[in-house]
Scaffold this motif. Structure first.
Motif, PDB file in Angstrom:
ATOM      1  N   PRO A 199       6.202  47.805 -17.302  1.00  0.00           N
ATOM      2  CA  PRO A 199       5.301  47.347 -18.352  1.00  0.00           C
ATOM      3  C   PRO A 199       4.021  48.179 -18.447  1.00  0.00           C
ATOM      4  O   PRO A 199       3.464  48.593 -17.435  1.00  0.00           O
ATOM      5  CB  PRO A 199       4.958  45.914 -17.913  1.00  0.00           C
ATOM      6  CG  PRO A 199       5.154  45.890 -16.442  1.00  0.00           C
ATOM      7  CD  PRO A 199       6.137  46.961 -16.094  1.00  0.00           C
ATOM      8  N   VAL A 200       3.599  48.405 -19.693  1.00  0.00           N
ATOM      9  CA  VAL A 200       2.315  49.049 -19.978  1.00  0.00           C
ATOM     10  C   VAL A 200       1.518  48.080 -20.837  1.00  0.00           C
ATOM     11  O   VAL A 200       2.006  47.616 -21.874  1.00  0.00           O
ATOM     12  CB  VAL A 200       2.515  50.394 -20.715  1.00  0.00           C
ATOM     13  CG1 VAL A 200       1.177  50.965 -21.155  1.00  0.00           C
ATOM     14  CG2 VAL A 200       3.269  51.379 -19.830  1.00  0.00           C
ATOM     15  N   HIS A 213      -2.809  45.265 -13.560  1.00  0.00           N
ATOM     16  CA  HIS A 213      -2.042  45.966 -12.529  1.00  0.00           C
ATOM     17  C   HIS A 213      -1.488  44.969 -11.520  1.00  0.00           C
ATOM     18  O   HIS A 213      -0.345  45.078 -11.076  1.00  0.00           O
ATOM     19  CB  HIS A 213      -2.920  47.019 -11.845  1.00  0.00           C
ATOM     20  CG  HIS A 213      -3.145  48.238 -12.684  1.00  0.00           C
ATOM     21  ND1 HIS A 213      -2.119  49.078 -13.070  1.00  0.00           N
ATOM     22  CD2 HIS A 213      -4.269  48.766 -13.237  1.00  0.00           C
ATOM     23  CE1 HIS A 213      -2.603  50.065 -13.822  1.00  0.00           C
ATOM     24  NE2 HIS A 213      -3.914  49.892 -13.937  1.00  0.00           N
ATOM     25  N   ALA A 214      -2.299  43.958 -11.163  1.00  0.00           N
ATOM     26  CA  ALA A 214      -1.834  42.953 -10.199  1.00  0.00           C
ATOM     27  C   ALA A 214      -0.651  42.156 -10.757  1.00  0.00           C
ATOM     28  O   ALA A 214       0.205  41.690 -10.008  1.00  0.00           O
ATOM     29  CB  ALA A 214      -2.981  42.010  -9.851  1.00  0.00           C
ATOM     30  N   LEU A 215      -0.594  42.018 -12.091  1.00  0.00           N
ATOM     31  CA  LEU A 215       0.510  41.280 -12.729  1.00  0.00           C
ATOM     32  C   LEU A 215       1.737  42.162 -12.950  1.00  0.00           C
ATOM     33  O   LEU A 215       2.781  41.662 -13.378  1.00  0.00           O
ATOM     34  CB  LEU A 215       0.047  40.697 -14.073  1.00  0.00           C
ATOM     35  CG  LEU A 215      -0.995  39.569 -13.986  1.00  0.00           C
ATOM     36  CD1 LEU A 215      -1.586  39.262 -15.369  1.00  0.00           C
ATOM     37  CD2 LEU A 215      -0.379  38.305 -13.391  1.00  0.00           C
ATOM     38  N   ALA A 219       0.472  50.935 -16.294  1.00  0.00           N
ATOM     39  CA  ALA A 219      -0.660  51.602 -16.937  1.00  0.00           C
ATOM     40  C   ALA A 219      -1.292  50.631 -17.918  1.00  0.00           C
ATOM     41  O   ALA A 219      -0.663  49.648 -18.326  1.00  0.00           O
ATOM     42  CB  ALA A 219      -0.196  52.861 -17.658  1.00  0.00           C
ATOM     43  N   VAL A 220      -2.563  50.899 -18.283  1.00  0.00           N
ATOM     44  CA  VAL A 220      -3.288  50.055 -19.222  1.00  0.00           C
ATOM     45  C   VAL A 220      -3.875  50.944 -20.310  1.00  0.00           C
ATOM     46  O   VAL A 220      -4.505  51.960 -20.019  1.00  0.00           O
ATOM     47  CB  VAL A 220      -4.421  49.274 -18.508  1.00  0.00           C
ATOM     48  CG1 VAL A 220      -5.187  48.416 -19.516  1.00  0.00           C
ATOM     49  CG2 VAL A 220      -3.848  48.410 -17.386  1.00  0.00           C
ATOM     50  N   ASP A 230      -0.715  57.806 -29.416  1.00  0.00           N
ATOM     51  CA  ASP A 230      -0.931  59.035 -28.644  1.00  0.00           C
ATOM     52  C   ASP A 230      -0.877  58.747 -27.154  1.00  0.00           C
ATOM     53  O   ASP A 230      -0.281  59.495 -26.376  1.00  0.00           O
ATOM     54  CB  ASP A 230      -2.286  59.662 -29.003  1.00  0.00           C
ATOM     55  CG  ASP A 230      -2.302  60.220 -30.422  1.00  0.00           C
ATOM     56  OD1 ASP A 230      -1.206  60.377 -31.004  1.00  0.00           O
ATOM     57  OD2 ASP A 230      -3.406  60.486 -30.947  1.00  0.00           O
ATOM     58  N   GLU A 231      -1.522  57.654 -26.740  1.00  0.00           N
ATOM     59  CA  GLU A 231      -1.551  57.289 -25.312  1.00  0.00           C
ATOM     60  C   GLU A 231      -0.121  57.020 -24.813  1.00  0.00           C
ATOM     61  O   GLU A 231       0.249  57.409 -23.708  1.00  0.00           O
ATOM     62  CB  GLU A 231      -2.408  56.038 -25.107  1.00  0.00           C
ATOM     63  CG  GLU A 231      -3.861  56.224 -25.461  1.00  0.00           C
ATOM     64  CD  GLU A 231      -4.714  56.497 -24.235  1.00  0.00           C
ATOM     65  OE1 GLU A 231      -4.184  56.369 -23.112  1.00  0.00           O
ATOM     66  OE2 GLU A 231      -5.884  56.847 -24.418  1.00  0.00           O
ATOM     67  N   VAL A 232       0.664  56.336 -25.658  1.00  0.00           N
ATOM     68  CA  VAL A 232       2.047  56.028 -25.266  1.00  0.00           C
ATOM     69  C   VAL A 232       2.841  57.319 -25.085  1.00  0.00           C
ATOM     70  O   VAL A 232       3.600  57.473 -24.121  1.00  0.00           O
ATOM     71  CB  VAL A 232       2.709  55.125 -26.327  1.00  0.00           C
ATOM     72  CG1 VAL A 232       4.231  55.127 -26.177  1.00  0.00           C
ATOM     73  CG2 VAL A 232       2.155  53.707 -26.215  1.00  0.00           C
TER      74      VAL A 232
END
Ligand SMILES: [Zn+2]
Length: 348
Positions: A199-200, A213-215, A219-220, A230-232
């Motif tokens: 998951p992102v 991140h704990a869940l 990446a966030v 673009d980030e994806v």
């Protein structure tokens, strides 16, 4: 009994505590002494006046947990004293879809055209000390499930659980979770990771990064800082996301569709930010992409959800609990940028 009623349209300031007659269960119905009621966008949309058929005053609240307090004539499936969660849809148990265990697609209710009615939206709901529901909707809660989780399972839990099933997530899939801070988003992160996928999180509040991140988030992406697509592409070596889970609606549509990989699946369960979108069919068909709808879940989904909670497979981050009299503040908390997870009323 005490109940929070919507007395006008506009905002949470139109929620008022009132003394109203305690409802009596009719044939096939049970009365529940409410112990928890989730506060959700579906309640807020009623206060905002988007449910134009709603007659006021109205008691909202569709995510209901409590103890059976009285049973109506002919009820043999549950008994007084049982702790129950309320299944999310009002269903007939006789139509084609109900007989297949798909109560979320029940077509018997003439009041609704696109999906069956929801307790608390088409009936008086759980922002109250007592509420009456069909006995078919009262689902016993296993002892290993705490009250907060059992309550949240009835709406957010089944919706997330069912949507993950609809998404056909496979191990290794890259999965974009839009609206990661919400009641659904925090569940998607855990359930995607639990299926061996990656998951992102997409968020408007990067301060929640550590929690994501704990869940389970790998990446966030801060949607306020740059271009999500673009980030994806950077995160996936240009490939895109195998699945996008987007419960938010039109506002994020362009980015969510743009983020899809070849063969990718966009899955939606809501229209909070609008329902109308446009789609360019050329890349959509040529890249074998899918748009998948998902609405709530069935009683089976709820039972499976309870079982998963009792085995520790996922949990509900709780942002805040409010007393019944604090329902207006609770509803305002839904749009607090600091919110992470569930907002609940603890009643009685
Ligand atoms: Zn039906």
């Amino acid at each position: 009994m005490k109940a929070m009623q919507i007395t006008g349209f506009g905002g949470p300031e139109h929620l008022h505590l009132a003394e109203v007659p305690t409802p009596e269960p009719g044939p096939g119905e049970v009365r529940i002494r409410v112990t928890r009621c989730g506060v959700n966008p579906v309640d807020r949309s009623q206060v905002l006046g988007r449910w134009t058929w709603l007659e006021l005053p109205h008691i909202p609240g569709s995510e209901i947990l409590g103890v059976v307090d009285k049973v109506g004539p002919g009820v043999a499936t549950v008994s007084v004293g049982q702790r129950v969660g309320v299944a999310l849809r009002l269903f007939c148990n006789q139509c084609h879809y109900c007989l297949r265990g798909q109560e979320q697609l029940c077509m018997a209710d003439p009041r609704t055209t696109v999906s069956p009615a929801i307790p608390g939206a088409f009936t008086e709901g759980g922002y109250a000390e007592y509420t009456v529901v069909p006995a078919m909707n009262a689902i016993p809660v296993p002892a290993g499930v705490d009250d907060d989780s059992a309550c949240a399972a009835t709406l957010d839990g089944v919706t997330a659980w069912h949507m993950i099933e609809r998404a056909r997530i496979a191990a290794g899939d890259r999965v974009l979770v839009v609206g990661a801070s919400g009641g659904l988003g925090t569940l998607f992160l855990q359930l995607v990771r639990q299926r061996g996928a990656v998951p992102v999180a997409v968020t408007g509040n990067i301060a929640h990064s550590a929690a994501f991140h704990a869940l389970g988030a790998e990446a966030v992406i801060d949607r306020t800082a740059g271009n999500v697509v673009d980030e994806v592409r950077v995160l996936t070596d240009g490939r895109g996301m195998d699945v996008v889970l987007d419960p938010t609606g039109a506002a994020s549509w362009t980015a969510s569709i743009g983020a899809l990989a070849r063969g990718g699946r966009y899955v939606t369960c809501g229209i909070l930010t609008g329902a109308e979108v446009t789609l360019n069919l050329a890349p959509f068909y040529a890249q074998e992409q899918e748009v998948i709808g998902s609405t709530g879940g069935s009683r089976r989904d709820l039972v499976d959800c309870f079982d998963a909670i009792s085995r520790g497979i996922f949990k509900f981050p709780i942002h805040a609990r409010y007393p019944l009299s604090g329902a207006a503040d609770a509803m305002s908390a839904l749009s607090d940028p600091a919110r992470l997870g569930k907002v609940l009323l603890a009643i009685g």
